[in-house]
Design a protein around this motif. Structure first.
Motif, mmCIF file in Angstrom:
data_model
loop_
_atom_site.group_PDB
_atom_site.id
_atom_site.type_symbol
_atom_site.label_atom_id
_atom_site.label_comp_id
_atom_site.label_asym_id
_atom_site.label_seq_id
_atom_site.Cartn_x
_atom_site.Cartn_y
_atom_site.Cartn_z
ATOM 1 N N SER A 58 0.980 -1.596 0.114
ATOM 2 C CA SER A 58 0.215 -0.129 0.443
ATOM 3 C C SER A 58 0.812 1.514 0.244
ATOM 4 N N LEU A 59 1.961 1.293 0.502
ATOM 5 C CA LEU A 59 3.079 2.525 0.562
ATOM 6 C C LEU A 59 3.501 2.836 -0.635
ATOM 7 N N GLY A 60 3.645 2.126 -1.853
ATOM 8 C CA GLY A 60 4.031 1.970 -3.200
ATOM 9 C C GLY A 60 6.237 1.613 -3.250
ATOM 10 N N VAL A 61 6.723 2.187 -3.812
ATOM 11 C CA VAL A 61 7.642 1.808 -4.026
ATOM 12 C C VAL A 61 9.124 2.846 -3.608
ATOM 13 N N ALA A 62 10.182 2.862 -3.982
ATOM 14 C CA ALA A 62 10.980 4.223 -4.158
ATOM 15 C C ALA A 62 12.557 4.092 -4.233
ATOM 16 N N SER A 63 13.212 4.353 -5.149
ATOM 17 C CA SER A 63 14.678 4.179 -5.101
ATOM 18 C C SER A 63 15.537 5.638 -5.410
ATOM 19 N N GLY A 64 16.509 5.002 -3.879
ATOM 20 C CA GLY A 64 17.439 6.678 -3.944
ATOM 21 C C GLY A 64 18.893 6.169 -4.015
ATOM 22 N N TYR A 99 11.707 -1.896 -11.720
ATOM 23 C CA TYR A 99 12.207 -2.090 -10.658
ATOM 24 C C TYR A 99 10.494 -3.036 -10.320
ATOM 25 N N ARG A 100 10.525 -3.769 -9.755
ATOM 26 C CA ARG A 100 9.326 -3.810 -8.672
ATOM 27 C C ARG A 100 9.779 -5.376 -7.583
ATOM 28 N N PHE A 101 8.736 -5.100 -6.827
ATOM 29 C CA PHE A 101 8.380 -6.528 -5.723
ATOM 30 C C PHE A 101 7.473 -7.482 -5.384
ATOM 31 N N ARG A 102 7.770 -8.887 -4.800
ATOM 32 C CA ARG A 102 6.532 -9.632 -4.942
ATOM 33 C C ARG A 102 6.787 -9.632 -3.481
ATOM 34 N N ALA A 103 5.522 -9.990 -2.667
ATOM 35 C CA ALA A 103 5.320 -11.018 -0.942
ATOM 36 C C ALA A 103 4.155 -11.734 -1.188
ATOM 37 N N GLY A 104 4.275 -13.026 -0.848
ATOM 38 C CA GLY A 104 2.851 -13.427 -0.360
ATOM 39 C C GLY A 104 2.086 -14.089 -1.815
ATOM 40 N N GLY A 105 2.533 -13.731 -2.496
ATOM 41 C CA GLY A 105 2.317 -13.426 -3.981
ATOM 42 C C GLY A 105 1.511 -12.362 -4.681
ATOM 43 N N GLN A 106 1.963 -11.046 -4.134
ATOM 44 C CA GLN A 106 1.511 -10.053 -4.510
ATOM 45 C C GLN A 106 2.231 -8.799 -4.458
ATOM 46 N N LEU A 107 2.110 -8.675 -5.545
ATOM 47 C CA LEU A 107 3.329 -7.363 -6.417
ATOM 48 C C LEU A 107 3.002 -6.340 -6.386
ATOM 49 N N SER A 108 4.232 -5.380 -6.272
ATOM 50 C CA SER A 108 4.043 -4.104 -6.052
ATOM 51 C C SER A 108 3.720 -3.608 -7.245
ATOM 52 N N ARG A 109 4.057 -2.365 -7.972
ATOM 53 C CA ARG A 109 3.773 -0.809 -8.689
ATOM 54 C C ARG A 109 4.886 -1.606 -9.312
ATOM 55 N N THR A 110 5.321 -0.886 -10.544
ATOM 56 C CA THR A 110 6.098 -1.152 -11.170
ATOM 57 C C THR A 110 7.063 -0.432 -10.724
#
Length: 516
Positions: free
Chosen positions: A47-53, A127-138
């Motif tokens: 729910s909090l999205g993704v970021a890079s830095g 880039y993206r993440f996956r946990a518990g079968g759920q995908l993050s946004r790209t």
């Protein structure tokens, strides 16, 4: 690094990348994590999205935090959770170049900080993440140029001061369209103030945050702003904090109101605030807090075009002065001895054309008194004049110094002077104090001019003052920096119209800044 892309390509990148990545995942990334985990995770972990830095020539930090119930501590089970990640050269993830698994641990709020290395310099990645079968946004990010690269351009955005209650973060929607290579955020990412019934939006909770859970909830609320989330997902950020991430106008381990916050209680508050900051920012493991301490000053190079020195003007400073005599006390320090040595070494040994200094608070003088005499803001560099003036002498011997600041909730672009007591003293550099994203809301422009225009004669080093909300955009090349003050017409609604309020130019080899 690249500049702006076409509107059609921008719409593809922002609107289509997440959908394309999710569609391709059905074929390229099967949900085996859900089977391996045993106990299913709650829905909505990303729910909090993704970021890079903090981009390097060969790497970047990727961030996410698992939080299915973000405003109530996060809502995750009290165990570590495996989070898979992928980095690809395309939005469809047909060419994955790096991948792995990280542990989202409860002691760090189930945040994930992946320090990816082995990437190519000056390249765009998804880039993206996956946990518990759920995908993050790209997400989309970009590495820094090779350390020996001498060209450009570099497009950099400067942002600060985003008060949730004062308005929507609409300047980020325009920043997204401008497609910066990197965003430098110089403080006040959250505000610790209590909920207000009269705000444009209301803070969560019932009072100021003091505990780790309370700070986590406040960060989670800010992360839910759609324009901020979209900007984080489309360019790397370089972040530092100012005061409101902890407590207004604090200095070191001294709160604004020592009579109301005993030392031990404030140390506990610092510990909670710094950990929550780390948990929500795309920073490296060097920033993992050690109790009430966090390492935030650091240096990033963008080839031999620009060196960015990120300061920490809160953690090591002396307590603020309360008088003019106190502000000129040579014993006061803003940076502390170690950070001061670090900064000067980085400036004098810099191979870069441009030496950028990210300072949370304004370095140029602000004389608030009209006519004879001086009146200063003691919380800014004016309150630490001996150290500031010493830096001005050093800047005179450094190639092309430019300071990027925040805090003031207005645009103040100035020449940096060797001696502010002497209007005829040499110009040694330039400073851009970026306006706020939302803090102070939609200001009365006539009232602002009536307040500040009479002070212009006492501050001849000021080149531009403006009180619209927005950010600054810089196109950095070897021959000069072209700056735009980008503003929006309102932050009181989720949508706004943006424009360039002013253009400025810093010429390489010529000290100071001019209106273009």
């Amino acid at each position: 690094m690249t500049g702006a892309v076409s509107p059609d390509r921008r719409r593809f990148l922002t609107a289509g990348a997440a959908a394309l990545g999710a569609a391709a995942s059905a074929q390229l990334w099967l949900p085996n994590t859900a089977r391996a985990a045993g106990t299913p995770l709650p829905d909505g972990v990303f729910s909090l999205g993704v970021a890079s830095g903090d981009p390097l020539p060969d790497g970047v930090v990727l961030w996410t935090r698992l939080a299915p119930d973000p405003l109530n501590g996060g809502g995750m089970p009290g165990r570590a959770v495996a989070v898979e990640w992928q980095v690809a050269e395309d939005a469809r993830f047909k060419k994955v170049v790096r991948s792995g698994t990280a542990q989202a641990r409860p002691e760090y709020g189930h945040s994930v900080h992946v320090d990816v290395r082995g990437l190519r310099a000056d390249r765009t990645y998804w880039y993206r993440f996956r946990a518990g079968g759920q995908l993050s946004r790209t997400g989309r990010t970009r590495t820094a140029p090779h350390r020996f690269h001498t060209g450009g351009p570099l497009r950099l955005a400067l942002a600060s001061c985003q008060n949730w209650q004062h308005g929507w973060f609409t300047p980020y929607a325009d920043m997204l369209d401008q497609d910066p290579d990197v965003v430098v955020f110089v403080g006040d990412y959250i505000y610790e103030s209590t909920p207000s019934a009269t705000g444009v939006r209301r803070h969560e909770g019932t009072g100021e945050p003091y505990s780790l859970t309370q700070y986590r909830n406040r960060y989670a609320q800010y992360r839910s702003d759609p324009d901020l989330a979209a900007m984080h997902a489309n360019a790397p950020f370089v972040v530092t904090f100012d005061d409101h991430e902890v407590d207004n106008d604090f200095a070191g381990d001294i709160p604004q109101d020592p009579a109301k916050q005993p030392h031990d209680a404030f140390v506990a508050r610092l510990t909670a605030a710094y950990q929550a900051f780390y948990e929500h920012m795309p920073v490296r493991a060097t920033a993992v807090p050690n109790g009430p301490h966090i390492r935030m000053h650091r240096r990033l190079d963008f080839g031999r075009l620009a060196r960015l020195n990120v300061l920490d003007t809160r953690q090591y400073r002396s307590d603020q002065a309360t008088s003019q005599a106190g502000a000129q006390d040579p014993g006061l320090t803003m940076l502390g001895a170690e950070q001061k040595r670090w900064l000067l070494e980085g400036l004098y040994r810099s191979p870069a054309r441009w030496n950028l200094i990210a300072s949370q608070i304004m370095m140029a003088e602000t004389d608030l008194k009209v006519g004879e005499g001086k009146l200063w803001y003691y919380d800014a560099w004016d309150g630490y004049q001996a150290e500031r003036n010493a830096f001005m002498r050093h800047f005179a011997r450094v190639g092309n110094p430019v300071v990027l600041s925040g805090d003031r909730h207005l645009t103040m672009v100035s020449d940096l002077k060797a001696d502010y007591a002497d209007p005829d003293s040499a110009v040694v550099g330039a400073e851009f104090v970026g306006t706020s994203i939302s803090s102070n809301g939609d200001q009365d422009q006539a009232a602002f001019r009536a307040q500040w225009d009479p002070r212009r004669a006492d501050n001849p080093h000021w080149k531009l003052l403006d009180a619209h909300r927005g950010y600054h955009l810089f196109d950095i090349r070897r021959d000069g920096i072209d700056a735009q003050v980008r503003v929006v017409d309102t932050v009181r609604a989720p949508r706004a119209t943006a424009r360039t309020r002013a253009r400025l130019r810093v010429e390489a080899g010529r000290r100071g800044v001019e209106l273009a």
